[in-house]
Design an enzyme around this catalytic site. Structure first.
Site, mmCIF file in Angstrom:
data_model
loop_
_atom_site.group_PDB
_atom_site.id
_atom_site.type_symbol
_atom_site.label_atom_id
_atom_site.label_comp_id
_atom_site.label_asym_id
_atom_site.label_seq_id
_atom_site.Cartn_x
_atom_site.Cartn_y
_atom_site.Cartn_z
ATOM 1 N N VAL A 276 -1.075 2.110 -6.186
ATOM 2 C CA VAL A 276 -0.646 3.289 -5.437
ATOM 3 C C VAL A 276 0.288 4.147 -6.301
ATOM 4 C CG1 VAL A 276 0.768 4.060 -3.482
ATOM 5 C CG2 VAL A 276 -0.972 2.286 -3.150
ATOM 6 N N ASP B 6 11.690 -8.513 -6.044
ATOM 7 C CA ASP B 6 10.365 -7.904 -6.124
ATOM 8 C C ASP B 6 10.202 -6.816 -5.061
ATOM 9 O OD1 ASP B 6 7.710 -7.222 -6.385
ATOM 10 O OD2 ASP B 6 6.942 -9.268 -6.320
ATOM 11 N N LYS C 268 1.544 -3.711 3.353
ATOM 12 C CA LYS C 268 0.880 -5.003 3.522
ATOM 13 C C LYS C 268 1.790 -5.972 4.271
ATOM 14 C CE LYS C 268 -0.471 -4.800 -0.820
ATOM 15 N NZ LYS C 268 -0.866 -3.442 -1.184
ATOM 16 N N GLU D 39 -7.421 4.971 -4.803
ATOM 17 C CA GLU D 39 -6.914 4.107 -5.877
ATOM 18 C C GLU D 39 -7.981 3.113 -6.306
ATOM 19 O OE1 GLU D 39 -4.957 0.588 -5.260
ATOM 20 O OE2 GLU D 39 -4.464 0.940 -3.162
ATOM 21 N N SER E 179 7.848 -3.316 -4.751
ATOM 22 C CA SER E 179 6.779 -2.580 -5.416
ATOM 23 C C SER E 179 7.287 -1.249 -5.964
ATOM 24 C CB SER E 179 5.637 -2.322 -4.436
ATOM 25 O OG SER E 179 4.649 -1.521 -5.063
ATOM 26 N N ALA E 180 6.785 -0.893 -7.133
ATOM 27 C CA ALA E 180 7.102 0.412 -7.728
ATOM 28 C C ALA E 180 6.516 1.558 -6.902
ATOM 29 C CB ALA E 180 6.560 0.463 -9.155
ATOM 30 N N ASP E 181 5.640 1.222 -5.954
ATOM 31 C CA ASP E 181 5.065 2.260 -5.078
ATOM 32 C C ASP E 181 6.173 3.062 -4.388
ATOM 33 O OD1 ASP E 181 2.636 1.075 -5.682
ATOM 34 O OD2 ASP E 181 2.228 0.350 -3.650
ATOM 35 N N LYS F 239 -4.133 -4.274 -14.203
ATOM 36 C CA LYS F 239 -3.528 -3.624 -13.042
ATOM 37 C C LYS F 239 -2.416 -2.726 -13.573
ATOM 38 C CE LYS F 239 -0.767 -4.855 -8.964
ATOM 39 N NZ LYS F 239 -0.345 -5.959 -8.064
HETATM 40 N N1 PSU Z 1 -3.982 -1.976 -0.409
HETATM 41 C C1 PSU Z 1 -4.981 -2.871 -0.237
HETATM 42 N N2 PSU Z 1 -5.242 -3.739 -1.267
HETATM 43 C C2 PSU Z 1 -4.552 -3.683 -2.469
HETATM 44 C C3 PSU Z 1 -3.508 -2.729 -2.645
HETATM 45 C C4 PSU Z 1 -3.271 -1.894 -1.583
HETATM 46 O O1 PSU Z 1 -5.625 -2.909 0.832
HETATM 47 O O2 PSU Z 1 -4.853 -4.460 -3.385
HETATM 48 C C5 PSU Z 1 -2.756 -2.640 -3.972
HETATM 49 C C6 PSU Z 1 -2.252 -1.211 -4.179
HETATM 50 O O3 PSU Z 1 -2.766 -0.768 -5.410
HETATM 51 C C7 PSU Z 1 -0.751 -1.327 -4.236
HETATM 52 C C8 PSU Z 1 -0.612 -2.678 -4.873
HETATM 53 O O4 PSU Z 1 -0.151 -0.295 -5.006
HETATM 54 O O5 PSU Z 1 -1.578 -3.439 -4.124
HETATM 55 C C9 PSU Z 1 0.804 -3.204 -4.770
HETATM 56 O O6 PSU Z 1 1.000 -4.150 -5.781
HETATM 57 P P1 PSU Z 1 2.498 -4.600 -6.159
HETATM 58 O O7 PSU Z 1 2.989 -5.307 -4.931
HETATM 59 O O8 PSU Z 1 2.337 -5.520 -7.344
HETATM 60 O O9 PSU Z 1 3.266 -3.358 -6.488
HETATM 61 MN MN MN Z 2 5.605 -6.576 -7.146
#
Ligand code: PSU
Ligand code: MN
Length: 316
Positions: free
Chosen positions: A118, A150, A171, A29, A152-154, A98
């Site tokens: 992701v 909140d 994370k 990614e 993630s859409a992942d 992003k």
């Molecule tokens: N893993 C990391 N650093 C990052 C991410 C993942 O070590 O920055 C990113 C990935 O792209 C993941 C995103 O999809 O953070 C999630 O963001 P959000 O919580 O806004 O969906």
């Molecule tokens: Mn988010």
């Protein structure tokens, strides 16, 4: 201005040839490069991750959108733009958006340049015929979920995408138990790699168990084959690969600094897509760079393992 593209995504020649010859390919990614790591280190890391994949005998395919064109497999200049290192103001740096999967259509239509999360990476990689993807930590359910909603859409995207994602868990800034529960509800398979504990991203162990353990890349490939045999819903497999204990962040430091980061995020009213980059950036500064080293150690391990799984898969 509406744009017309013959093929979406555009697959680089090297990646296309590797796929045609059934050689191992690993998707990477780009959000971690553009928004997850501090500049200018991020460009070096992007190049290093590609080199690690190659050292394992696989072809790297970094995914991003450049000038409205989703790409699987970037050349050096394209990677530099995503890292914001082109210096020419050609959409690099702060101009790199992003992009989750829901952002792909407007990005194409408007000719935008952006890094893929992701969710967008998994979607584009699967569309291109890739089966293995390596990253750092997935997005998931945020700790303030009851208030912010909140998530993630992942997660939802991986519930309907046939791809194997190697990650160091989700994370640790997230509500990890809630995220694991959501993965169960959504029907996403989770395998611990040589562990029966769910990793904690910066930490080797999140404190939670996993139900299944894979001992080597061949076992992961066997699970992938079984998924196809079942022909059930098109869901992902998560391979949860812990950072080595010697390279993890000190757990006491982690817990203390994370509490500060979450409080600061709340006070400043950071929301939406900005939350994850804000928390990761805060941790890097507050740990004097130690969280960055743990993050990088985790990603490197995942990328190497991703290449080995891709090789086992290609060899079946
Ligand atoms: N893993 C990391 N650093 C990052 C991410 C993942 O070590 O920055 C990113 C990935 O792209 C993941 C995103 O999809 O953070 C999630 O963001 P959000 O919580 O806004 O969906
Ligand atoms: Mn988010």
């Amino acid at each position: 201005m509406p744009q017309q593209h013959s093929a979406v995504p555009v697959v680089s020649e090297e990646v296309r040839e590797a796929l045609d010859r059934r050689q191992p390919v690993v998707a990477l990614e780009s959000t971690i490069i553009a928004h997850g790591l501090p500049r200018p280190r991020n460009l070096a890391v992007g190049a290093e991750l590609e080199a690690l994949v190659r050292a394992e005998g696989a072809v790297p395919a970094t995914v991003a959108v450049l000038d409205g064109v989703p790409r699987v497999g970037l050349d050096k200049a394209q990677l530099e733009r995503i890292a914001g290192a082109d210096g020419a103001g050609g959409g690099g740096g702060e101009g790199v958006r992003k992009l989750g999967h829901r952002d792909l259509a407007p990005a194409i239509a408007s000719g935008a340049t952006g890094a893929t999360t992701v969710s967008a990476t998994a979607f584009l990689a699967a569309r291109a015929g890739l089966r293995v993807f390596a990253t750092g930590g997935l997005g998931g359910v945020h700790r303030e979920w009851a208030h912010s909603q909140d998530e993630s859409a992942d997660l939802a995207l991986l519930a309907r995408t046939r791809i194997t994602v190697v990650c160091a868990g989700v994370k640790s800034i997230l509500d990890v138990p809630a995220t694991l529960q959501r993965l169960e509800t959504l029907g996403v398979t989770v395998l611990g790699y040589r562990t029966d504990r769910f990793p904690g991203f910066y930490l080797a162990d999140s404190g939670l168990p996993v139900d299944w353990t894979a001992r080597d890349p061949e076992e992961v490939a066997a699970v992938m084959a079984a998924q196809d045999l079942l022909a059930g819903p098109e869901s992902a497999v998560l391979v949860a690969n812990p950072v080595a204990e010697a390279e993890q962040l000190d757990p006491a430091l982690h817990d203390r600094v994370l509490a500060e980061a979450l409080a600061e995020c709340r006070e400043r009213g950071v929301t939406g897509q900005a939350v994850t980059p804000f928390l990761l950036g805060f941790l890097v500064r507050a740990t004097g760079g130690a969280s960055l080293e743990a993050n990088l150690a985790a990603v490197r391990g995942n990328v190497r393992l991703g290449a080995r799984i891709a090789a086992a898969w290609a060899g079946r």
